[in-house]
Each structure stands twice: as C-alpha cells, then as structure tokens.
Design an enzyme around this catalytic site. Structure first.
Site, PDB file in Angstrom:
ATOM      1  N   GLU A 318     136.662  20.269  43.781  1.00  0.00           N
ATOM      2  CA  GLU A 318     138.041  21.076  44.294  1.00  0.00           C
ATOM      3  C   GLU A 318     139.104  20.386  45.324  1.00  0.00           C
ATOM      4  OE1 GLU A 318     136.357  25.702  43.925  1.00  0.00           O
ATOM      5  OE2 GLU A 318     135.544  24.298  45.431  1.00  0.00           O
TER       6      GLU A 318
HETATM    7  C1  ACM Z   1     131.367  24.129  43.338  1.00  0.00           C
HETATM    8  O1  ACM Z   1     131.155  25.241  43.134  1.00  0.00           O
HETATM    9  N1  ACM Z   1     132.719  23.996  43.954  1.00  0.00           N
HETATM   10  C2  ACM Z   1     130.890  23.043  43.008  1.00  0.00           C
END
Ligand code: ACM
Length: 679
Positions: A318
């Site tokens: 992310e």
């Molecule tokens: C995640 O759930 N951001 C690895």
C-alpha cells in the site's frame, strides 16, 4: 414452556459440541491417516510417560505440558507426574521415540506416528517437532465414558501438506504484551502452526527496541514496545514449540512511526506524529536518500541477530507514492536513472534492501506489491489481495515462491467456513508451480483489536485455517468442521486463551456487574459487522477508543445463529417435529430478551442496546405467529413481517443478525404451506 425451550436448546448444544461423537472423530486438524483397532487404553493413576534420555528441551516441554493438561482434563491423580527416561521405567504407558532435533527451516520433517494399544502408546517421529504434534493429537484423542478416561486403540500416521503454516499478529495498531504473544504461540501448536509473523511496525507504532536508534521506541511507541531481551525470550519460547518467528518492519509505506522518530529519511521533510486511526497514510521513506539505507541496514542488522529464521519481512504494501510524486528531487532522480514509475522506484528500493539482507544471510519476504518485473525471483511473495486463486496462480506462474493470506484475513470477521474453504492450489498449475506455494498465513490486523479481544478474533477460527494448511482437505464438510471446531475451541482455555471468558469480562463491563445471562444470549446471536463495515473509512475509532463494547463481546460465528441455521436446514429437509421445536424454542428465547434487558439497572451502554432487542422481540413474536397454524394470517401480516424483518436485520451497535442466514427460507416454507409466496 420456558424450561422446555431451554432444555431443547441444550440438546442442540450438546450435539453441536460433539458430545455424542468419539474423540477421534473430533480431531482438528484431522490427520492424514487413521486406522481404528478394537479395544481401549484405559487411564489410571500409574499412567506415565517415558522420553528418550537426553531429550531435547522441546520434547521435555511437550511431554510435561501433556501430562499437566491430561491430568487437568481427567482429574486423575497420577503417581508419577513428570516424564522420565525409559531406563527408569520400561513399563510406562507412553513411549516416545525420535531421531533428531528439528531445524526451524522450510521443509523440515514434522511427521509423526501414534500407535495406541490396550497397554502401551507409542509416539514415533523423525524430529522433536513431530513429537510435539503427536502429543497434541494424543490429547485430542482423550475420551471418556461414565467411569473411565481412555484412548481408543488406533494408529495414526500424519504429516503436513504445507511447510508454511503461519499466524501474523499486528502489534503496531494495538500493542500486545508478551503474555498475549506467548499464549497465542501455545495455541498455534494446537493448530499445528509453525510460523509466527510479527508485524512490528506501522503508522501507529514502532514496537521493537533498536539499540542504534533508541528514538524509535522513545518517540514512536507510546512506551509500548518489546525490549531486545523480550524479543529473545519470545523467539526461544517459539523455538521450544517448533515455531519460527519472522519479523516485519513495514517499509517504505506504512512508515509514519519510523518517520516520527527519524524524519530525516522521509520523502517530505517535516515532523511526523503517530497516526491514531486506521487507513493508508502518505508518509513514505525516501528511496533516493543514502541515509535511508544506512538506517535500514542498521535496523536489519539488529533484527538479523535477534531472529534466526532465514526470512525477514519488509512489508512493501500500500505505498501510494504520493510523497514521491510531490518531491521534485525524487522526480529528477527517477528521470536521471530511467525509473519510469513509482512501482519501479519501489523495486529499486526493494533490491537495495535485498542486498542489505543478503549481507546478514537473510532472505526477503514482502507483500504482493513488491512483485514487479525487475524483482528477483528469490523474493518470497506474500499474496493478500485480488481473487485468492488468481493472485496466487499469477505469482507462482511468474516463478516466485508464495505464501497465501488472501482468504485468511480474520479481521474481516467472516465465518470460519469461509476461511476453511479457501483453496491453496488453484486450477491449472504444474507440479513445479504447486511446489512454489509454501503455505498460508492467518493475518490478525489489530485496528479494532486489543489484548482483551485479540484471542476471540484469532480463535477458534484459526483452528479451521490450521486444518486447511495441515491437511488441505479437498472435500469439505462444513457442519462436521464446526462440530470439531467447537470441541477444540473450549480446550484452548487451558492454555490461557481468553476468547470465551473475556466475553463475560466485556459483558460485566457493559452491565456494570449485573447478571450477564441476557447479554450473553444476545452475543450468541449477533455478529460483529463484517468486511470492514465497522469503522468505515477508518475514522470512527481511534486507537484509544473503547473496545469493550457489545460488538467486542460478539464473535464471527455466533453459536446460536449457527445452530438455528442447522435446525432450519434439518427441518426443511425432513419436516421433523424436533427441529421445529428447536426453532420455536429459539424464537421464544429471543422474544424474552428485550424484557429481561429492561429489568437490569440501566446505563448508557445498556440503553443503546434496547432498540436492537426490541426489534428482535418483534421479529420473534411475528415468527411465532407464523409458525402457529392456528393463528390466521393475511397479506397485511406478511407486509408487516417484511418490515420487522428489515428492522431486525439492520446493523445496531456495530453488530447484526447476518449469522442467521436461514430465516428467509423458513418464512418462505411456512408461507407456502398457507398458500402465500415470499420473495
Ligand atoms: C495489507 O493488508 N495491507 C498487507
């Protein structure tokens, strides 16, 4: 009437809890092969375990814990409490044989064999890790009749399908003390899980002492972190249970905490503060700054000396690259190096990290986003988004080794059945590609989870995931799975797991120490909102918000909702009067709860629950009318039922009735008997 309905519910409870099944049918994970023999090994006070002379610490701990748990379960006063070497008692009940101490590496032999005859029990394994699992299986085989405790004579040969059977705990969003980690390591052994993934840093806190940078925990942990001594203690504790530990420092995104302490390596130079709610945030490490790599080198150097396992997890998820876009120096760096996208820039960063790790003889693992065309195939990919099968297939077809977490996100608060059904071998893979799937990992993200509630979020559902990873069953029988799950679930309490008892703790807090039976009945029915609909957008709850609310006492598999569904399933299949009685008993119970809740001395927390119980009461009253052939109904009744059903199924207090999945079918059937349709 009241007594009868409670009695009927108890009957269902006993069936659901596996009371009527022999212990060998309640095993979880189920073994690969089990052969039944005639007769039993009956336990008596001379029961004793012998282990080989100079047994490993693992075997000593496993044997000693086994005896303690066995005597607690049976109430048996055994004459010889602790395991002895064979030399000292050649006639002992249990004899353990193994060849060597296991290494906590991939593909280590974890197989075991159990042979139970009327006089002796043999445990055989190649490694001491196999011995640990044999003791767990044996304990699950303990059975009883009215007068005795016994083991059915049988032979088991068992070994896991996957070499990576993991549990991740996020200790950044909410810190989890050492005691919480230890009891969960103990429970992992029950699930025959062998990898503890410790998510040690994120936007909300940096939780591990790094000697070179004391500011990391001074400025970015609220005082809640593990010292290196505590880390060593956990690594040893895990090792003693056949569990390897993989630490994660999440970079370059999810790095607000790191940058709160060391802002010099941020992509935008300013001061940072810990995030207090959930979400994806902008602060990102600067991949163009040599100091970034110097800091990470120092951190990974210390980690490498603390964690013997061959992999270190660098996160990598992310990263939206907003700070990279906003920094002209980073933009010109990219131009100069011919780096065309943020994704490529992250790969540049990841490869540098991989080289740092190599220096310390460590391999790199990262979340799925690290998988770009330039990323070396030696990186281990942690698959977590997309369609589970598709993402995994793509990963191993590209030539990477993979661990699957997509399908095992227990923070979504989905039923155990959903996780249990997750397949680890997508269609269309060659044997070589299948071989690259190392296994899977349950992920306990802690945005809404505290030390009080973490166990109830992890357990018992992780036992079902454990079976998926150990046995990878092809034919799934969900009802059978739930039966076994509830049997093994309550045994976790002997390891200090609080998933059951902390429900009472929370309800006592809500009721302010009044009788909690009514509240408890409600928690057996309502489930916490699923799929991140609790705390939508991440802004409702902060890390310091209350997490002892009604939703926190509820679980992803509400027992009465499940049992009710099964009663409806049976009733619709067989139209039998027993199932109908069970269904009616539930409606009668549910319609009473509102009145009972009103009888408590109220407070603002109870007050909030009343609209919920009122809607449940109305629904139950209407359903009782519908179930009763002597009550006339008309179109007006049906319209009204539709309204009360909708109101009852609304979310209240971050919970809903979505666990009761069978009501529409039941209503439809009853209406059809009266010549009406229900759409
Ligand atoms: C995640 O759930 N951001 C690895």
């Amino acid at each position: 009437m009241k007594t009868t309905s409670i009695f009927i519910i108890f009957l269902i409870l006993n069936q659901m809890m596996g009371q009527n099944y022999p212990a060998y049918q309640n095993l979880m994970p189920q073994p690969r092969s089990l052969t039944l023999h005639e007769s039993r090994f009956v336990l008596d006070s001379l029961f004793q375990v012998t282990i080989p002379e100079a047994s490993s610490k693992r075997v000593q701990i496993a044997a000693t814990k086994f005896i303690r748990r066995l005597t607690n379960r049976t109430g048996l006063f055994v004459k010889y409490g602790f395991p002895v070497s064979k030399k000292n008692n050649p006639q002992a009940a249990i004899e353990v044989h193994y060849k060597k101490k296991g290494d906590l590496r991939l593909y280590e032999d974890e197989s075991y064999q159990i042979d139970i005859s009327s006089k002796r029990i043999f445990i055989k394994a190649n490694t001491d890790i196999g011995v640990i699992y044999a003791f767990e299986t044996l304990l699950q085989l303990l059975d009883n009749d009215k007068d005795t405790y016994f083991f059915q004579n049988l032979s088991i040969k068992d070994k896991p399908v996957f070499t990576w059977r993991g549990l991740m705990i996020d200790v950044s969003r909410h810190f989890e003390p050492i005691s919480v980690i230890k009891r969960n390591l103990d429970a992992m052994v029950v699930a025959k899980m062998n990898t503890f993934h410790w998510h040690l840093s994120d936007d909300q806190g940096f939780r591990i002492e790094i000697k070179k940078y004391p500011q990391l925990t001074e400025k970015a942990s609220d005082g809640l972190f593990y010292t290196q001594e505590q880390i060593k203690d956990i690594v040893q504790y895990a090792d003693d249970r056949g569990i390897r530990v993989i630490p994660e420092i999440d970079v370059p995104g999810h790095a607000t905490a790191l940058l709160t302490a060391i802002p010099e390596i941020a992509s935008i130079k300013k001061t940072y503060q810990l995030q207090r709610h959930a979400g994806v945030f902008d602060p990102t490490l600067d991949p163009t700054n040599p100091e970034t790599y110097e800091v990470l080198d120092n951190i990974f150097k210390e980690l490498s000396s603390l964690f013997p396992f061959e992999y270190i997890h660098i996160g990598g998820d992310e990263n939206e690259g907003k700070q990279w876009d906003a920094n002209p120096d980073i933009q010109s760096f990219m131009k100069q190096k011919g780096i065309k996208s943020n994704h490529e820039l992250q790969t540049y960063f990841n490869i540098k990290l991989q080289n740092i790790l190599k220096k310390y003889r460590k391999k790199l693992m990262g979340w799925q986003e690290i998988m770009t065309d330039q990323m070396p195939k030696s990186a281990l990919i942690h698959v977590w988004f997309g369609r589970a099968g598709e993402s995994l297939k793509k990963t191993v077809k590209k030539g990477y080794y993979a661990v699957l977490s997509n399908g095992f996100y227990i923070d979504l608060l989905l039923p155990a059945a959903t996780h249990y059904r997750t397949q680890l071998y997508p269609e269309g893979l060659t044997d070589e590609e299948k071989h690259r799937i190392l296994g899977g990992e349950t992920t306990m993200w802690n945005e809404l989870v505290t030390p009080v509630t973490i166990d109830s979020r992890i357990w018992p559902r992780t036992l079902a995931i454990g079976e998926r990873l150990w046995l990878n069953p092809q034919k799934v029988d969900i009802r059978n799975m739930y039966r076994r799950l509830f049997v093994q679930s309550y045994h976790l309490e002997e390891l200090g797991i609080t998933h059951l008892k902390n429900r009472d703790v929370i309800l006592r807090n809500i009721s302010q120490n009044q009788d909690i039976r009514t509240l408890k009945a409600l928690t057996r029915l309502y489930e916490p909102l699923k799929g991140y609909t609790r705390n939508k957008g991440g802004k409702e709850y902060y890390t310091y918000s209350p997490f002892m609310l009604f939703a926190d006492a509820c679980s992803a598999d509400a027992e009465d909702a499940l049992k009710f569904n099964y009663a409806v399933e049976d009733y619709l299949k067989n139209h039998n009067s027993d199932s109908k009685k069970q269904i009616i008993a539930y409606f009668e119970l549910w319609q009473r709860l509102h009145g009972k809740l009103q009888q408590l001395d109220t407070n603002p927390k109870i007050q909030k629950l009343l609209p919920m119980t009122k809607s449940l009461m109305k629904l139950s009253q209407n359903l009782l009318q519908l179930s009763n052939n002597s009550v006339e109904i008309d179109k007006g009744f049906i319209a009204h039922l539709r309204k009360v059903l909708k109101t009852a199924y609304k979310p209240y207090n971050d919970v809903d009735l979505s666990g009761i999945k069978s009501l529409n079918q039941l209503i439809s059937y009853w209406l059809s008997l009266r010549g009406y349709t229900w759409k």
